[in-house]
Design a protein around this motif. Sequence first.
Motif, short mmCIF file in Angstrom:
data_model
loop_
_atom_site.label_atom_id
_atom_site.label_comp_id
_atom_site.label_asym_id
_atom_site.label_seq_id
_atom_site.Cartn_x
_atom_site.Cartn_y
_atom_site.Cartn_z
N LEU A 190 0.84 -1.20 0.00
CA LEU A 190 0.00 0.00 0.00
C LEU A 190 0.87 1.24 0.00
CD1 LEU A 190 -2.50 -1.35 2.63
CD2 LEU A 190 -3.12 -0.69 0.30
N LYS A 191 0.25 2.37 -0.41
CA LYS A 191 1.01 3.62 -0.44
C LYS A 191 0.53 4.55 0.66
CE LYS A 191 1.19 3.79 -5.48
NZ LYS A 191 -0.13 3.56 -6.04
N PHE A 192 1.44 5.24 1.28
CA PHE A 192 1.07 6.23 2.30
C PHE A 192 1.88 7.49 2.13
CE2 PHE A 192 0.02 2.13 4.19
CZ PHE A 192 -1.29 2.37 4.57
N ASN A 193 1.18 8.63 2.24
CA ASN A 193 1.89 9.90 2.27
C ASN A 193 2.40 10.13 3.68
OD1 ASN A 193 1.53 10.75 -0.37
ND2 ASN A 193 -0.54 11.50 0.06
N VAL A 194 3.61 10.56 3.79
CA VAL A 194 4.19 10.87 5.10
C VAL A 194 4.79 12.26 5.01
CG1 VAL A 194 5.92 10.20 6.80
CG2 VAL A 194 4.77 8.44 5.48
N ASN A 245 5.72 17.92 9.38
CA ASN A 245 4.61 18.52 10.11
C ASN A 245 3.76 17.61 10.97
OD1 ASN A 245 5.01 21.23 9.20
ND2 ASN A 245 4.43 20.47 7.18
N VAL A 246 4.09 16.35 11.04
CA VAL A 246 3.19 15.49 11.78
C VAL A 246 3.84 14.93 13.04
CG1 VAL A 246 1.73 14.92 9.83
CG2 VAL A 246 3.81 13.62 10.28
N GLN A 247 3.09 14.06 13.72
CA GLN A 247 3.55 13.53 15.00
C GLN A 247 4.79 12.67 14.86
OE1 GLN A 247 0.43 11.45 17.11
NE2 GLN A 247 -1.12 12.69 16.12
N LYS A 248 5.51 12.55 15.94
CA LYS A 248 6.71 11.72 16.00
C LYS A 248 7.61 12.03 14.80
CE LYS A 248 6.54 7.37 17.62
NZ LYS A 248 6.14 6.01 17.86
N THR A 249 8.15 11.01 14.18
CA THR A 249 8.98 11.27 13.01
C THR A 249 8.15 11.20 11.73
OG1 THR A 249 9.57 8.97 12.84
CG2 THR A 249 11.04 10.37 14.14
N GLY A 250 6.82 11.20 11.87
CA GLY A 250 5.97 11.28 10.69
C GLY A 250 5.10 10.06 10.45
N TYR A 251 5.44 8.95 11.03
CA TYR A 251 4.72 7.72 10.70
C TYR A 251 5.01 6.68 11.77
CZ TYR A 251 2.99 3.99 7.65
OH TYR A 251 2.29 2.96 7.11
N GLN A 263 4.06 -0.10 14.26
CA GLN A 263 2.91 -0.98 14.07
C GLN A 263 2.96 -1.70 12.72
OE1 GLN A 263 0.61 -1.77 16.21
NE2 GLN A 263 -0.31 -0.05 17.29
N GLN A 264 4.06 -1.57 12.00
CA GLN A 264 4.01 -2.09 10.61
C GLN A 264 3.84 -3.60 10.55
OE1 GLN A 264 7.29 -1.71 7.86
NE2 GLN A 264 8.69 -1.03 9.44
N TYR A 284 -5.20 8.29 13.26
CA TYR A 284 -4.08 9.10 12.76
C TYR A 284 -4.19 9.14 11.23
CZ TYR A 284 0.69 10.91 12.36
OH TYR A 284 1.78 11.65 12.05
N THR A 285 -3.17 8.75 10.47
CA THR A 285 -3.27 8.89 9.01
C THR A 285 -3.91 7.67 8.34
OG1 THR A 285 -0.98 8.17 8.80
CG2 THR A 285 -1.36 10.53 8.86
N GLY A 286 -4.52 6.82 9.14
CA GLY A 286 -5.40 5.79 8.60
C GLY A 286 -4.75 4.48 8.18
N THR A 287 -3.60 4.21 8.70
CA THR A 287 -2.86 3.04 8.20
C THR A 287 -3.59 1.70 8.44
OG1 THR A 287 -1.66 3.01 10.27
CG2 THR A 287 -0.61 4.14 8.44
N PHE A 288 -4.08 1.49 9.65
CA PHE A 288 -4.76 0.22 9.94
C PHE A 288 -6.03 0.10 9.08
CE2 PHE A 288 -2.29 -0.19 13.88
CZ PHE A 288 -2.15 -1.57 13.95
N GLU A 289 -6.75 1.20 8.96
CA GLU A 289 -8.04 1.17 8.27
C GLU A 289 -7.84 0.91 6.78
OE1 GLU A 289 -6.98 3.34 10.58
OE2 GLU A 289 -8.26 2.45 12.14
N ILE A 290 -6.81 1.53 6.21
CA ILE A 290 -6.54 1.33 4.78
C ILE A 290 -6.08 -0.12 4.54
CG2 ILE A 290 -4.97 2.05 2.90
CD1 ILE A 290 -5.50 4.96 4.17
#
Length: 401
Positions: A196-200, A204-210, A214-215, A236-242
Amino acid sequence: MAITYGLTCTAMNKVHLKRKITNRVASGHPWIFANEVEKVEGEPAAGSIVQVYFFDGKFAGQGYFNAQSQIIVRLLTQNKNVEVNDTFFLDKINECWNYRQRLGYTENCRLVFGEADSLPQLIIDKFNDYFVIQTLALGIDVWKPAIVKALQTVFKPKGIFERNDVPVRELEGLPSVKGYLSDPFNTKIQINENGLKFNVDVENVQKTGYFLDQQDNRKAIQNIVKGADVIGAFTYTGTFEIHAGFYGAKSVLGLDISESAVTQANENAVLNGLQDKVKFQVANAFDVLKQWGKEDKRYDVVMLDPPAFTKSRATIEKAITGYKEINLRGMKLIKKGGFLVTSSCTNLVKPELFLQIIEMAARDAKRKIRQVVFQTQSADHPIIWNMENTQYLKFLIVQVL
Ligand code: SAH
């Protein structure tokens, strides 16, 4: 002439330990608190390398010194003959990368996990060709140029970014900073995870971005979400849901209190062509889950990945209450035979305690549960058994009957 950026140990300042700390240091724990030091020989500058000796005069290791910190020395090596210099850091980065590759990581991973990699207070996340660094103590911060040089040598990266905008640096007298450690680059990068693809957005986001931790766990939902109606909270940026959408869920709704997280999560759904099935909304998960419970809404799978709820031992009760409450509310929404996917990311809540909290929640929800998987952070965040801070994530799937 070799350039050394850190302050080397030429003056050979020495720190002599009290007897009581012998076992901990001898077994490899790198922290030495000010009250565990018998005597400091010489006048080590803040951030400089010192030689450390046990009470009986035997060599204990070399580490970096900061009298301003409660942890006065953090050990970098137990080897007397190695010099802490640019080559030392190059060797360490190579070692860390070899280990991650050995474990099967290729593109994205936590390349350096501080104490667990014998590089106290150094965090480096690798997002394919980009690197995000945190140097959380003065004694490692002074080596930043050497670390950057090592990354350049090993990886030829497209970009290196520093996310040192974290409060913990204040304890070391360090300023809050973020910015490029390489030529500037577009900080909105794209990564691949499990196909899958994720924008990081590393700036500007939490921690180091991602949340790389949990991978491995995101893969663990593969079978239970097939054909399921799923809700996720604290997305957060929807990783589990995607991942759930990709693994064949019928519908997925994700909730997060942060508008920008929800915007990014919806963008990530689009990026993977899953926007018709996977949607995100801004909501306070505590309120919404309670409300839906009252409305008798039911789902096949509920996924929860809340924030730490506490950062200090003194308020641990607050965290326990928070975890219990949200898991109780989540469980009530699960159809008989469905699944709860739940995490806790604070090292203050130990694995046994986390299971007890889930058991209490099940009792209050009047539901029976059985464990499907119980695991921890991804293997690129190694755990050292006598360093409790290195084990922090709990990831649990239970069937709810
Ligand atoms: N599952 C994510 C990480 C979640 S981090 C991943 O793997 O990438 C925790 C998230 O909880 C943050 O995005 C934060 O905005 C959100 N959050 C905190 N309090 C919340 C609340 N009361 N309701 C909903 N979301 C909340």
